[in-house]
Design a protein around this motif. Structure first.
Motif, mmCIF file in Angstrom:
data_model
loop_
_atom_site.group_PDB
_atom_site.id
_atom_site.type_symbol
_atom_site.label_atom_id
_atom_site.label_comp_id
_atom_site.label_asym_id
_atom_site.label_seq_id
_atom_site.Cartn_x
_atom_site.Cartn_y
_atom_site.Cartn_z
ATOM 1 N N LEU A 28 37.219 25.134 38.422
ATOM 2 C CA LEU A 28 38.266 25.795 38.905
ATOM 3 C C LEU A 28 39.343 26.033 37.407
ATOM 4 O O LEU A 28 40.023 26.943 37.481
ATOM 5 C CB LEU A 28 39.159 24.855 39.373
ATOM 6 N N GLU A 29 39.070 24.946 36.484
ATOM 7 C CA GLU A 29 39.700 25.213 35.288
ATOM 8 C C GLU A 29 39.342 26.564 34.454
ATOM 9 O O GLU A 29 40.351 27.300 34.131
ATOM 10 C CB GLU A 29 39.424 24.098 34.363
ATOM 11 N N LEU A 30 38.071 26.757 34.495
ATOM 12 C CA LEU A 30 37.753 28.111 33.836
ATOM 13 C C LEU A 30 38.199 29.482 34.569
ATOM 14 O O LEU A 30 38.443 30.466 33.903
ATOM 15 C CB LEU A 30 36.236 27.987 33.897
ATOM 16 N N VAL A 31 38.231 29.469 35.966
ATOM 17 C CA VAL A 31 38.579 30.537 36.764
ATOM 18 C C VAL A 31 40.144 30.616 36.322
ATOM 19 O O VAL A 31 40.745 31.848 36.057
ATOM 20 C CB VAL A 31 38.310 30.241 38.083
ATOM 21 N N ARG A 32 40.929 29.569 36.293
ATOM 22 C CA ARG A 32 42.365 29.789 36.026
ATOM 23 C C ARG A 32 42.649 30.099 34.540
ATOM 24 O O ARG A 32 43.447 31.053 34.566
ATOM 25 C CB ARG A 32 42.912 28.225 35.969
ATOM 26 N N LEU A 33 41.836 29.605 33.753
ATOM 27 C CA LEU A 33 41.954 30.283 32.231
ATOM 28 C C LEU A 33 41.506 31.512 32.221
ATOM 29 O O LEU A 33 42.269 32.272 31.517
ATOM 30 C CB LEU A 33 40.761 29.385 31.542
ATOM 31 N N GLN A 34 40.405 32.045 32.955
ATOM 32 C CA GLN A 34 40.065 33.302 32.753
ATOM 33 C C GLN A 34 41.225 34.085 33.236
ATOM 34 O O GLN A 34 41.418 35.461 32.815
ATOM 35 C CB GLN A 34 38.743 33.625 33.510
ATOM 36 N N HIS A 35 41.919 33.818 34.417
ATOM 37 C CA HIS A 35 42.969 34.620 35.003
ATOM 38 C C HIS A 35 44.227 34.664 34.062
ATOM 39 O O HIS A 35 44.829 35.772 33.693
ATOM 40 C CB HIS A 35 43.338 34.263 36.133
ATOM 41 N N ALA A 36 44.425 33.582 33.469
ATOM 42 C CA ALA A 36 45.552 33.460 32.303
ATOM 43 C C ALA A 36 45.496 34.084 31.158
ATOM 44 O O ALA A 36 46.151 35.108 30.763
ATOM 45 C CB ALA A 36 45.733 31.917 31.963
ATOM 46 N N VAL A 37 44.302 34.210 30.574
ATOM 47 C CA VAL A 37 43.995 35.042 29.306
ATOM 48 C C VAL A 37 43.775 36.767 29.445
ATOM 49 O O VAL A 37 43.745 37.417 28.612
ATOM 50 C CB VAL A 37 43.160 34.329 28.495
ATOM 51 N N GLY A 38 42.927 36.790 30.748
ATOM 52 C CA GLY A 38 42.747 38.114 31.005
ATOM 53 C C GLY A 38 41.122 38.607 30.231
ATOM 54 O O GLY A 38 40.950 39.976 30.001
ATOM 55 N N ILE A 39 40.708 37.705 29.608
ATOM 56 C CA ILE A 39 39.407 38.198 28.640
ATOM 57 C C ILE A 39 38.301 38.101 29.684
ATOM 58 O O ILE A 39 37.976 37.243 30.723
ATOM 59 C CB ILE A 39 39.432 37.068 27.617
ATOM 60 N N THR A 40 37.354 38.969 29.375
ATOM 61 C CA THR A 40 36.122 39.037 30.111
ATOM 62 C C THR A 40 35.148 37.822 29.730
ATOM 63 O O THR A 40 34.901 37.494 28.614
ATOM 64 C CB THR A 40 35.245 40.203 29.606
ATOM 65 N N PHE A 41 34.808 36.952 30.681
ATOM 66 C CA PHE A 41 33.979 35.771 30.661
ATOM 67 C C PHE A 41 32.498 36.346 31.011
ATOM 68 O O PHE A 41 32.217 36.763 32.282
ATOM 69 C CB PHE A 41 34.377 34.668 31.387
ATOM 70 N N VAL A 42 31.650 35.563 30.233
ATOM 71 C CA VAL A 42 30.236 35.949 30.565
ATOM 72 C C VAL A 42 29.590 34.594 30.452
ATOM 73 O O VAL A 42 29.374 33.709 29.627
ATOM 74 C CB VAL A 42 29.182 36.836 29.913
ATOM 75 N N ILE A 43 29.155 33.962 31.809
ATOM 76 C CA ILE A 43 28.756 32.400 32.038
ATOM 77 C C ILE A 43 27.331 32.508 32.324
ATOM 78 O O ILE A 43 26.810 33.332 33.024
ATOM 79 C CB ILE A 43 29.618 31.804 32.917
ATOM 80 N N VAL A 44 26.462 31.737 31.576
ATOM 81 C CA VAL A 44 25.104 31.527 31.947
ATOM 82 C C VAL A 44 24.921 30.001 32.574
ATOM 83 O O VAL A 44 25.602 29.104 32.061
ATOM 84 C CB VAL A 44 24.427 31.327 30.721
ATOM 85 N N THR A 45 24.259 29.940 33.638
ATOM 86 C CA THR A 45 24.097 29.026 34.385
ATOM 87 C C THR A 45 22.813 28.949 35.107
ATOM 88 O O THR A 45 22.171 29.929 35.676
ATOM 89 C CB THR A 45 25.262 28.633 35.178
#
Ligand SMILES: Nc1ncnc2c1ncn2[C@@H]1O[C@H](COP(=O)(O)OP(=O)(O)OP(=O)(O)O)[C@@H](O)[C@H]1O
Ligand SMILES: [Mg+2]
Lengths: 305, 363
Positions: free
Chosen positions: B179-196
């Motif tokens: 949840l935190e990562l999604v919140r952060l991504q919304h806050a900073v507006g940076i493209t996130f590429v996550i491997v999982t």
């Protein structure tokens, strides 16, 4: 350790022989020398233990202090040289392809398979006026002269009438080089062990954050291998401080180090009490170096903890 | 958010290690500005390798990677406008938290005052305000991970790469950090590429997911599309639970395909016209109903015996074995509050679902 304590029979069986060995061949002789250092020479072999401090007073006379100081400086320079040359070597080995790594490590420790005395004599063959280096230089000199002759400048003898061998042997530089050569593997191995252990992702993280190669080296790699540097420095510095046959063989008349002085007291000068006093002063110095190391690495640890 | 221009373009990229290993095999995809993109796949499918090529730690054997329109083949990692959060976090142990976060600014000669300000801001962002003076070994795993995040975000990269950032955390913390990562991504507006390799992680966080297998991208789609319309057996099986039946095409009429499955009879379902021969028929466990009586003709139905019931709190999985020995899993919502199980092992009943809830898989 815990589990050893639970099994006292095994503990003692395994530890008694080395403990016995240490006691009989290390602690007892050390104690004897310590006692002798408070004695007075009576005859050729008679020493009377009078608990005098005269030997120590003599040992801190300026003449000897100067030699102590010189030994520290030379050992220090040699250690520094070992570090400066050894770090890149250790670094290269740690990052070499797996198969090359083993070969390079063997190359580093290979000289250990030959007696140190013989290796030092071999250095004489390399350094002397009619040794490998001077032969090499002479060959270069001849080639240069021939070249000058070809372009018509031969008559001028620009490079001198005759090749003059470079005096490489019997001076302080030769001693320093000898020490560097002798103790080099002691520097490379702990450094290698430490560099090898660094998690590669620290290096990648540094690059990723915008640091160049040099920056990454000085800000990340070197600090992370600090313990290896300390170990290497101590392991080289301590024996270098007491070196005696290297200055004996490679040094000139002014290359006497404290090791030589001590050796002479026990042999030609036959003054065991004074030799003992000097030995113990040297040992206290070594303890000082070790304590310094412990303090430095303890402080680092304290910061990290 | 997900409608931006491509910021990373991966064009026909292949990566080989030695003669035999092809870690990434002819991958082409675009990652859009501002999106949360996930690379999902089983262990060893080449996710990390693809990410490391984007970061610049591996060079493609073939193909091209463009970031913000620029070819990256000659650009070293320290010159790329992207930052990475490492799986091991790689928080420098010999520096304080603040020094770690400030490191990326210091090496690019940002003034000291600005470094302090931005580092503090970044730590605030990941909720580590006030911990700047600590050493990494005085932090918990989750906190260390936040330091790694802050250290990357403080650089204000165009893209943030994260290699299995949550795999070292326990289940509870992992969920919170998602949840935190999604919140952060919304806050900073940076493209996130996550491997999982955790499908729940990918589905719950990402705008779009690329599912990889053996170095290839099998499907690239938003989570709901991946789940409801997997394009091949691998994706259907990898994402969520799926009942898979072997059948064959018996006829095609317009948009509908008539299939025949042993034990289920014939039924029509939506599908591409080109399907023929042997096909797979898939249905999600939650689309299947349990009936005591034989269902209507317009439902696909199979009779069987309950062989196992697994209780998960909010729902239960009921496993029904039919006459041919196939096991069908059915997901039941535990809507009413009762300690009485609705079905018990040994019950004989019908599994039924609407034909259009099942899916035709030709590959
Ligand atoms: N440096 C390397 N040398 C040789 N083979 C490698 C190297 N790095 C990765 N591979 C191989 O490439 C394939 C893909 O590896 P990769 O690390 O990209 O997988 P992954 O999808 O990240 O898996 P995981 O989920 O386990 O991290 C694997 O078969 C791996 O063994
Ligand atoms: Mg991986």
């Amino acid at each position: 350790m815990e589990s050893w304590r639970k099994n006292p029979v095994v503990f003692w069986l395994l530890n008694l022989p080395p403990a016995f060995w240490l006691f009989v061949f290390f602690l007892v002789p050390l104690g004897i020398v310590w006692v002798i250092s408070f004695g007075e020479k009576r005859g050729v072999i008679d020493i009377e233990i009078t608990w005098t401090l005269a030997n120590y007073v003599r040992a801190v006379e300026p003449l000897y202090l100067e030699i102590f100081w010189k030994s520290i400086v030379m050992a220090g320079i040699a250690t520094l040289a070992c570090l400066i040359v050894g770090y890149p070597v250790a670094f290269a080995i740690a990052f070499a392809p797996e198969r090359l790594k083993a070969i390079l490590l063997i190359a580093v420790v290979l000289p250990f398979w030959i007696n140190a005395l013989i290796r030092t004599y071999a250095l004489i063959a390399v350094f002397r006026s009619r040794g490998s280096i001077n032969f090499g230089l002479e060959w270069l000199w001849e080639q240069a002269n021939a070249l000058l002759g070809l372009v018509g400048l031969g008559e001028l003898a620009l490079l001198g009438e005759k090749f003059v061998p470079v005096p490489l042997l019997y001076n302080n530089t030769a001693v320093t080089l000898g020490i560097v050569y002798a103790f080099f593997p002691f520097m490379v191995l702990p450094l290698y062990a430490n560099i090898e252990k660094i998690d590669r992702s620290y290096i990648e993280a540094s690059l990723d954050l915008g640091a160049g190669q040099w920056r990454t080296f000085f800000s990340v790699i070197f600090p992370l291998t600090w313990h290896g540097v300390l170990s290497g420095v101590i392991i080289v510095f301590v024996p270098a401080l007491g070196a005696f046959f290297i200055p004996d063989l490679l040094g000139g008349t002014d290359s006497q180090l404290i090791g030589n002085v001590i050796e002479r007291q026990f042999k030609s000068a036959n003054d065991w009490p004074f030799g003992g006093a000097l030995s113990f002063l040297l040992m206290y110095l070594t303890f000082g170096a070790l304590a310094l190391r412990a303090a430095v690495s303890g402080r680092k640890q304290g910061l990290e903890a | 958010m997900a409608e931006g221009q491509p910021i990373i373009r991966i064009r026909e990229v292949t990566k080989r290690f030695g003669q035999t290993v092809t870690a990434v095999d002819d991958v082409s995809l675009d990652i859009r500005e501002g999106e949360f993109f996930a690379l999902l796949g089983p262990s060893g499918c080449g996710k990390t390798t693809l990410l490391r090529m984007i970061a610049g730690f591996e060079t493609p054997s073939e193909g091209q990677i463009l970031i913000d329109g620029q070819d990256m083949s000659k650009v070293p990692p320290n010159r790329r406008p992207i930052n990475m959060v490492f799986q091991s976090y790689a928080v420098f142990p010999h520096m304080t938290v603040a020094d770690n976060v400030g490191y990326g600014l210091k090496v690019t000669n940002v003034p000291k005052a600005e470094i302090r300000e931005r580092a503090e801001e970044a730590l605030e962002l990941v909720k580590l305000g006030g911990l700047g003076g600590r050493k990494p070994d005085q932090l918990s795993g989750g906190q260390r991970q936040r330091v790694a995040l802050a250290r990357a975000l403080v650089k204000r990269p165009k893209v943030l790469l994260l290699d299995e950032p949550l795999s070292a955390l326990d289940a509870k913390l992992r969920e919170a950090m998602q949840l935190e990562l999604v919140r952060l991504q919304h806050a900073v507006g940076i493209t996130f590429v996550i491997v999982t390799h955790d499908q729940n992680e990918a589905l719950s966080m990402a705008n779009r997911v690329a599912v990889m297998e053996h170095g290839r991208v099998r499907q690239l789609a938003p989570p709901s599309e991946l789940y409801e319309f997997p394009n091949c057996r691998f994706v259907a099986d990898f994402i969520g639970k799926m009942n898979l039946f072997e059948g064959r095409v018996a006829g095609i009429s317009g948009e509908e395909v008539l299939v025949e499955v042993k034990g289920l009879g014939r039924f029509s379902l939506p599908g591409e016209g080109e399907a023929s021969g042997e096909v797979g028929i898939a249905v999600r466990p939650e689309k299947v109903r349990l009936r005591r009586e034989k269902p209507d003709e317009d439902m696909v139905a199979v009779h069987g015996k309950v062989s196992e019931v697994a209780y998960y709190g909010g729902s239960s999985f009921v496993y029904v074995t039919d006459e041919t020995g196939r096991t069908i899993s059915v997901n039941l919502q535990n809507e009413a509050r009762t300690a009485e199980p609705g079905v018990t092992i040994g019950d004989e009943l019908w599994c039924a679902w609407k034909p259009r809830d099942s899916l035709l898989l030709s590959t």
